[in-house]
Write a protein that holds these residues in place. Structure first.
Motif, short mmCIF file in Angstrom:
data_model
loop_
_atom_site.label_atom_id
_atom_site.label_comp_id
_atom_site.label_asym_id
_atom_site.label_seq_id
_atom_site.Cartn_x
_atom_site.Cartn_y
_atom_site.Cartn_z
N ALA A 135 13.86 5.48 -7.45
CA ALA A 135 13.19 6.57 -6.76
C ALA A 135 12.09 6.03 -5.86
O ALA A 135 11.92 6.48 -4.71
CB ALA A 135 12.61 7.54 -7.77
N LEU A 136 11.38 5.03 -6.35
CA LEU A 136 10.27 4.49 -5.55
C LEU A 136 10.82 3.74 -4.33
O LEU A 136 10.33 3.93 -3.21
CB LEU A 136 9.41 3.55 -6.42
CG LEU A 136 8.15 3.02 -5.77
CD1 LEU A 136 7.26 4.16 -5.26
CD2 LEU A 136 7.34 2.17 -6.73
N VAL A 137 11.82 2.91 -4.55
CA VAL A 137 12.39 2.18 -3.40
C VAL A 137 12.96 3.17 -2.39
O VAL A 137 12.72 3.05 -1.18
CB VAL A 137 13.45 1.16 -3.88
CG1 VAL A 137 14.18 0.55 -2.70
CG2 VAL A 137 12.81 0.07 -4.72
N SER A 138 13.66 4.19 -2.88
CA SER A 138 14.23 5.18 -1.95
C SER A 138 13.13 5.86 -1.15
O SER A 138 13.24 6.04 0.06
CB SER A 138 15.00 6.27 -2.70
OG SER A 138 15.97 5.69 -3.49
N ASN A 167 0.83 -1.21 0.00
CA ASN A 167 0.00 0.00 0.00
C ASN A 167 0.86 1.25 0.00
O ASN A 167 0.56 2.24 -0.66
CB ASN A 167 -0.95 0.01 1.21
CG ASN A 167 -2.07 -0.99 1.00
OD1 ASN A 167 -2.33 -1.40 -0.14
ND2 ASN A 167 -2.72 -1.41 2.06
N LEU A 168 1.97 1.19 0.75
CA LEU A 168 2.87 2.34 0.79
C LEU A 168 3.42 2.61 -0.62
O LEU A 168 3.47 3.75 -1.09
CB LEU A 168 4.01 2.07 1.78
CG LEU A 168 5.08 3.15 1.88
CD1 LEU A 168 4.49 4.44 2.44
CD2 LEU A 168 6.25 2.69 2.76
N ALA A 169 3.79 1.51 -1.31
CA ALA A 169 4.34 1.69 -2.66
C ALA A 169 3.30 2.32 -3.57
O ALA A 169 3.61 3.20 -4.39
CB ALA A 169 4.78 0.34 -3.22
N LYS A 170 2.04 1.89 -3.42
CA LYS A 170 1.00 2.43 -4.30
C LYS A 170 0.78 3.91 -4.01
O LYS A 170 0.65 4.73 -4.92
CB LYS A 170 -0.30 1.65 -4.11
CG LYS A 170 -0.28 0.34 -4.87
CD LYS A 170 -1.58 -0.39 -4.75
CE LYS A 170 -1.39 -1.63 -3.91
NZ LYS A 170 -2.58 -2.41 -3.66
N LYS A 171 0.78 4.23 -2.72
CA LYS A 171 0.54 5.63 -2.34
C LYS A 171 1.68 6.51 -2.86
O LYS A 171 1.45 7.53 -3.52
CB LYS A 171 0.46 5.70 -0.80
CG LYS A 171 0.34 7.10 -0.25
CD LYS A 171 0.12 7.04 1.26
CE LYS A 171 0.44 8.34 1.93
NZ LYS A 171 1.83 8.63 2.20
#
Ligand SMILES: O=P(O)(O)O[C@H]1O[C@H](CO)[C@@H](O)[C@H]1O
Ligand SMILES: Nc1nc2[nH]cnc2c(=O)[nH]1
Length: 954
Positions: free
Chosen positions: A943-946, A842-846
């Motif tokens: 960028a997303l993982v960071s 969910n965090l990744a989606k947000k």
């Protein structure tokens, strides 16, 4: 209240506080007297203007390109004898208070007549800022007054910024020019229709819009196509308006390729490069991007346009499709920023300034490139003919433009233009004229225009919120000519008492000269039963439209643009189309677009036989030069769900469990554990002894994705060969180093590369690094991989959050947990139903949404085969049938080990290639392609993982 109005009220929730109609809206909130009153300090002298100037500027027939989300409509404006008379012998001087009041009065009157809530203006002359000011209310909810720093989104204006960026990047590159084929810059597959186009297309072709392809920018908004799918699929079906390099055809969608080229040349994203190479150097401080950070910018003027005659705030969602056309239309800036830009352009791209030093012109040829000329002639047809004869970068045109020019002889019809792609320079027909450059931009709710008198080194920029269209064009043109005339000590030909009338005339004339596709009137009955029109209609470039009967109505759906109601018209098989509901329906239904009289036609183009069902549908209101024709398609394709697939081999399968059982009979079980707890503990302690960090976050980087390691700060790197129990990576794209340091301020341990079962390691060996991380104290494991896209809705370059996996290798007996269980790691029978942590997903989606990744962020199921061969066609079809969205040769053993050891796991696949799922396809998967895609999209993945690491509470 109509249904459309009702939906408008609910969709425009933020606009609830707005007044009932424009007049009230405007009077109550917009123009407040001297919202940001100019002081004497604001006003400086116009500098070295030609004091013998006595000019008559006549704008005769002029062709301009309007653009932005509404697309590229070529609008011909007949503006008769709009004359700017300048006083002879005038001296440069500062504006007096009376003149300021005169200009303010004029601007406010234009705002009233054109129903403009917020407007900013900037006037420059040489190095002097003559006047910068904001009028009206930038945000009706907070009642923030507009100032010179208020930010307006500029639409097509962005193309100039992109061109200058490229000029700068190329000037730093020995081997590449504006004429280098894009393929040699980007090294990727570009598919375009027509002979040689894909091989030859270069930056100059795209910037000066000479590819001859019809613009398909609507797909960016409507169907959320991402860049990779665009390049791989949609563009190859772009309708051809003219042959390659034959003429100017407005096209924004191809700027997506320019963005990729900028990335290849500058090694960073277009956004970052633009800030770094252009905006920061010019001191343009307020710049934002409409679909990214503009909404967080508290200086942003709220976009407003009218719907059914009422002013409504345009929700920022309307701009989310801008991602794909970002390099053509996404920049937002303030009047104060544009002051700097004007000074830069007026200085010919060379300017020393007390605040910023910049010179983009190491080689003038390069700077010339960004100003690829085109003819701004009286009609588009003539323009096309002339462009054909023009050299794209004709030096004399450029020199004429950036050097003072002599007035054209009386009667000269020469209109010389240059474009990047639509800056225009026109020499007008009467004597004593001067060249002007103008470029405009628009997006729903925003309008802007720059007018530069190049030989006088003077310029004006105006931006405002409100409706676009002919009236807005008249408003911005009148303000700019009035302001320039004042600047040149003129006695403007139009004043605040006459301007509304002039604007009415200009608007009416435009309306009359605008081509109307076909005048049709509404009728009550169609010529055939509504069922005959129902179906899915497909265009391989534009996607699918769905037409359904709903009671006595016919509805059309097209992606995010929403649902349209079709009303039968007086012409057979032709309907009047009106937007009615859906996420972005208002972007085509705002009053300014509706006046174009959209219609839609069905054809059975072979016979026009009322007995036959219509086979194609044409939608001329799409912003393109050629209305796309959609052909009836038998099935409605499913994007994210699984299609039922035709699979020759599958037909022979009695049942999937049966084959899996058969596979298991070949399983080889190793009962040996490859490292004892003590071996692993020793390795973990030894690693920790080399660093002060105690990471709780572990990251495994897949094929070609190890660059994330370069973002780790204060890092140490330990080659796997120096950790004796670690398996060594032998595959290109896997560095084989353990990195420890901080990422976004959090301690992390990162594996730059991994090992795979196909390299010959027993799967238990693959578990070793994960268990070592566990013993180092890691609690959360991020696993990334390169994978083949199985889901037909996926495109190369998509990022897939792993929701679950199918351990195909496990079915054949390959599982790292096989062997004696060491309870210090985990239980014998670990549950695996929650393998991929829901909160992390969910965090990744947000975060992905916030970062503008929505169009390429997916969530799906990963399957692991051992490899090393890529799948056969039947295997792909089988995997699809099993419910797999992407497939690879890794990850699963690591995840099983991590979950067994009680770690939380987040997994992400980069879709590096599409699996081959057609038996007669000539396409072949390759590791080179996998690595190349990794190079392109890995920044976004990083960028997303960071961002996730930053947001974790560990
Ligand atoms: O899973 P990662 O390591 O990202 O690599 C994937 O890419 C390689 C094939 O190109 C295979 O190793 C496959 O598993
Ligand atoms: N098995 C498999 N692994 C991949 N890794 C990257 N692409 C692929 C693919 O198409 N198949």
């Amino acid at each position: 209240m109509s249904e459309a109005q009702r939906s408008a009220q609910s969709i425009f929730a933020p606009a609830q506080g707005l007044a009932n109609d424009w007049l009230e809206f405007f009077n109550a909130r917009a123009v407040q007297p001297a919202a940001a009153a100019a002081t004497e300090d604001d006003v400086r002298g116009p500098g070295q203007l030609d004091n013998s100037l006595h000019s008559v500027l006549t704008i005769t027939t002029m062709t301009l390109a309007t653009s932005g989300a509404k697309g590229a409509a070529m609008v011909t404006l007949l503006l008769v004898a709009m004359t700017v008379v300048c006083v002879p012998g005038a001296q440069p001087r500062s504006f007096t208070q009376t003149e300021i009041a005169q200009l303010d009065r004029f601007v406010m009157e234009v705002m009233r007549c054109a129903r403009i809530p917020a407007l900013s203006l900037s006037l420059v002359s040489d190095d002097d800022v003559v006047y910068e000011k904001g009028y009206g209310t930038a945000n009706p909810t907070t009642r923030t007054p507009t100032t010179k720093d208020t930010v307006f989104c500029l639409g097509s204006f962005t193309q100039s910024f992109t061109s200058v960026l490229l000029a700068d990047l190329l000037s730093r590159n020995e081997n590449k020019t504006f004429e280098t084929p894009l393929r040699d810059i980007m090294g990727s597959r570009i598919h375009l229709p027509g002979h040689y186009r894909a091989d030859l297309v270069n930056l100059k072709d795209i910037l000066s819009m000479r590819t001859g392809l019809s613009n398909m920018d609507i797909i960016a908004t409507a169907v959320g196509v991402n860049r990779y799918r665009l390049m791989e699929q949609n563009l190859r079906f772009a309708p051809e308006v003219t042959s390659f390099r034959e003429s100017y055809v407005f096209n924004e969608i191809l700027f997506s390729l320019v963005e990729e080229a900028a990335r290849a040349l500058g090694g960073n994203t277009w956004y970052r490069l633009l800030r770094q190479h252009v905006f920061n150097r010019l001191g343009m401080e307020n710049v934002a991007f409409v679909h990214m950070d503009a909404k967080e910018n508290n200086k942003l003027a709220s976009p407003v346009h009218s719907l059914n005659g009422k002013p409504v705030q345009v929700p920022m969602d309307a701009y989310k499709g801008q991602e794909l056309v970002a390099a053509a239309s996404s920049v937002c800036a303030s009047a104060s920023d544009m002051t700097r830009w004007m000074q830069f352009i007026l200085s010919g791209g060379k300017k020393d300034d007390s605040q910023a030093k910049y010179s983009l012109t190491k080689d003038p040829e390069h700077f010339a490139g960004h100003l690829a000329p085109r003819d701004a002639s009286t009609t588009r047809r003539e323009e096309i003919m002339r462009v054909r004869r023009l050299q794209v970068m004709r030096r004399d045109v450029l020199q004429n433009t950036f050097q003072p020019v002599q007035p054209r002889p009386r009667g000269s019809t020469r209109l010389t233009g240059f474009s990047q792609p639509d800056i225009q320079v026109s020499y007008t027909r009467e004597s004593n004229r001067y060249a002007f450059v103008s470029q405009e931009g628009s997006l729903p709710g925003y309008e802007s225009l720059i007018t530069l008198l190049v030989d006088r080194k003077a310029g004006v920029f105006t931006a405002f919120t409100g409706d676009g269209g002919a009236r807005a064009y008249a408003a911005k043109t009148l303000i700019n000519t009035f302001a320039l005339d004042m600047l040149l000590q003129g006695n403007p030909w139009v004043d605040s008492t006459s301007v509304c009338h002039v604007m009415d005339t200009m608007t009416d004339m435009t309306r009359r000269s605008e081509p109307h596709p076909t005048r049709v009137s509404a009728m009550s009955e169609p010529i055939r039963p509504l069922e005959d029109y129902e179906g899915t209609y497909r265009h391989y470039g534009y996607g699918d439209v769905f037409i359904r009967r709903n009671g006595s109505e016919l509805h059309l759906e097209y992606g995010e643009l929403g649902r349209y109601i079709l009303t039968p018209s007086s012409r057979n098989d032709t309907f009047i189309i009106q937007a009615n509901s859906g996420p972005l329906w208002y972007t085509t239904n705002a009053d300014e677009y509706r006046s174009k009289g959209p219609y839609l036609a069905f054809f059975d183009n072979r016979y026009n036989d009322p007995e036959r069902r219509p086979e194609t549908v044409t939608i001329p209101f799409f912003s393109s030069d050629i209305a796309p024709v959609f052909s009836k398609h038998p099935v409605r394709p499913v994007e994210s769900e699984q299609e039922d697939v035709e699979c020759d081999a599958c037909a022979n399968f009695i049942s999937v469990p049966l084959i899996l059982t058969a596979a298991m009979s070949t399983m080889v079980v190793s009962l040996r554990n490859h490292c004892t707890y003590d071996d692993l503990k020793k390795a973990a302690d030894s690693i920790l002894s080399k660093t002060k960090y105690r990471p709780k976050i572990g990251i495994i980087c897949g094929s070609g994705l190890g660059h994330l390691g370069e973002l780790v700060e204060d890092r140490i790197a330990i080659p796997y060969k120096d950790i004796p129990i670690f398996p060594i990576s032998t595959v290109p794209g896997h560095e084989g180093k353990l990195i420890i340091g901080t990422l976004e301020g959090k301690a992390v341990v990162l594996m730059q590369g991994r090992s795979h079962t196909y390299e010959g390691y027993p799967t238990q060996k693959i578990a070793v690094p994960v268990r070592t991380m566990k013993l180092m104290g890691v609690e959360i494991l991020f696993v990334t991989n390169a994978a083949g896209g199985i889901n037909p809705g996926y495109a190369v370059g998509d990022l897939m959050i792993i929701k679950d996996h199918i351990n195909i290798a496990g079915f054949a007996g390959i599982n790292p947990l096989i062997g004696p269980n060491d309870d210090r790691f985990g239980v014998r029978f670990p549950p695996m139903s929650n393998a991929y942590d829901i909160e992390l997903r969910n965090l990744a989606k947000k975060l992905g949404k916030e970062m503008g990744f929505e169009s390429f962020l997916r969530e799906g199921v990963y399957s692991m085969l051992v490899g090393p061969n890529f799948e056969t066609v039947s295997e792909c079809l089988l995997l699809r049938k099993l419910g797999s969205d992407a497939t690879g040769m890794s990850t699963v053993p690591e995840v099983l080990t991590a979950k067994h050891a009680g770690m939380r796991v987040f997994g992400m696949s980069l879709i590096t290639n599409k699996v081959v799922s057609e038996y007669d396809s000539e396409v072949m998967a390759s590791h080179e392609e996998v690595l190349e895609t990794g190079k392109k999209r890995s920044e976004d993945l990083q960028a997303l993982v960071s961002a996730m690491v930053k947001n974790l509470k560990v």
